[in-house]
Scaffold this motif. Structure first.
Motif, PDB file in Angstrom:
ATOM      1  N   HIS A   1       0.832  -1.213   0.000  1.00 42.62           N
ATOM      2  CA  HIS A   1       0.000   0.000   0.000  1.00 42.62           C
ATOM      3  C   HIS A   1       0.863   1.258   0.000  1.00 42.62           C
ATOM      4  O   HIS A   1       0.481   2.271  -0.580  1.00 42.62           O
TER       5      HIS A   1
ATOM      6  N   GLN B   1      -0.916  -5.288  -8.224  1.00 44.06           N
ATOM      7  CA  GLN B   1      -1.921  -4.333  -8.697  1.00 44.06           C
ATOM      8  C   GLN B   1      -3.194  -4.397  -7.870  1.00 44.06           C
ATOM      9  O   GLN B   1      -3.753  -3.368  -7.493  1.00 44.06           O
ATOM     10  N   LYS B   2      -3.647  -5.602  -7.561  1.00 47.65           N
ATOM     11  CA  LYS B   2      -4.870  -5.736  -6.748  1.00 47.65           C
ATOM     12  C   LYS B   2      -4.632  -5.230  -5.329  1.00 47.65           C
ATOM     13  O   LYS B   2      -5.491  -4.553  -4.768  1.00 47.65           O
TER      14      LYS B   2
ATOM     15  N   SER C   1      -4.275  -1.379  -5.281  1.00 47.45           N
ATOM     16  CA  SER C   1      -5.509  -0.644  -5.586  1.00 47.45           C
ATOM     17  C   SER C   1      -6.525  -0.716  -4.456  1.00 47.45           C
ATOM     18  O   SER C   1      -7.506   0.013  -4.455  1.00 47.45           O
ATOM     19  N   GLY C   2      -6.312  -1.632  -3.513  1.00 44.97           N
ATOM     20  CA  GLY C   2      -7.251  -1.794  -2.409  1.00 44.97           C
ATOM     21  C   GLY C   2      -8.380  -2.761  -2.730  1.00 44.97           C
ATOM     22  O   GLY C   2      -9.275  -2.969  -1.920  1.00 44.97           O
ATOM     23  N   GLU C   3      -8.360  -3.363  -3.933  1.00 48.59           N
ATOM     24  CA  GLU C   3      -9.400  -4.318  -4.339  1.00 48.59           C
ATOM     25  C   GLU C   3      -9.230  -5.684  -3.684  1.00 48.59           C
ATOM     26  O   GLU C   3     -10.163  -6.483  -3.664  1.00 48.59           O
ATOM     27  N   LEU C   4      -8.067  -5.950  -3.163  1.00 48.75           N
ATOM     28  CA  LEU C   4      -7.757  -7.277  -2.660  1.00 48.75           C
ATOM     29  C   LEU C   4      -8.355  -7.505  -1.277  1.00 48.75           C
ATOM     30  O   LEU C   4      -8.127  -6.733  -0.349  1.00 48.75           O
TER      31      LEU C   4
END
Length: 179
Positions: free
Chosen positions: A11, A56-57, A60-63
């Motif tokens: 992050h 990348q995930k 981006s905070g999508e994980l």
């Protein structure tokens, strides 16, 4: 490093976390791909792609992790490898189909040429066969057919080839050869 610490570093954009993951899980990922008909180079490529997807995930905070990072990376590698095997299989089948078509096509063309050569006189048949199919030199052809020299053989070959070309063109269209 613990998984939470790794995610925290990602992050923050700290690429040392990526380096750490690469080294820590490299052997496991490579072993999995090699045991599934891959090479070490393919395994390296797949593992690098998996790490990029993970990075990348995570960045981006999508994980949302519901397992350990190693398990998640393993599943990404496995999915990427399955896609690669599927792609290779399709390419292999396309190549086989293409080779079979080309072999059949070539055989048909050779048959057409042989049929037309058979309609020429005996000397032309021998000369063209010796030159194009047996690969003999003009000197050797001149001796075998009983011509004066290689220049005479070249002239005779030229005239025979012209007759063969006319014969093929009269019996077959260009599309028979260019499909």
């Amino acid at each position: 490093m613990k998984d939470k610490e790794i995610l925290s570093k990602i992050h923050k954009g700290d690429e040392r976390a990526l380096d750490y993951l690469y080294k820590k899980h490299y052997r496991m990922m490579v072993r999995m791909i090699i045991s599934n008909n891959g090479t070490e180079q393919e395994a390296q490529d797949i593992y690098q792609d998996a790490l990029i997807v993970f990075w990348q995930k995570a960045a981006s905070g999508e994980l949302v992790l519901t397992s350990k990072i190693s398990t998640y990376l393993y599943s990404i590698c496995l999915n990427l490898w399955r896609k690669e095997l599927d792609r290779k299989s399709r390419l292999s089948n396309e190549e086989k189909d293409g080779e079979e078509y080309m072999d059949n096509d070539r055989e048909e063309r050779v048959r057409i040429i042989h049929d037309c050569i058979a309609q020429l006189g005996d000397t032309c048949q021998k000369l063209l066969t010796l030159y194009y199919f047996d690969g003999l030199s003009m000197e050797d052809i001149a001796v075998k057919i009983g011509l004066a020299n290689s220049d005479t053989a070249k002239t005779k070959k030229y005239k025979c080839k012209k007759r063969l070309d006319s014969l093929v063109k009269s019996k077959y269209s260009a599309s028979d050869f260019l499909d």
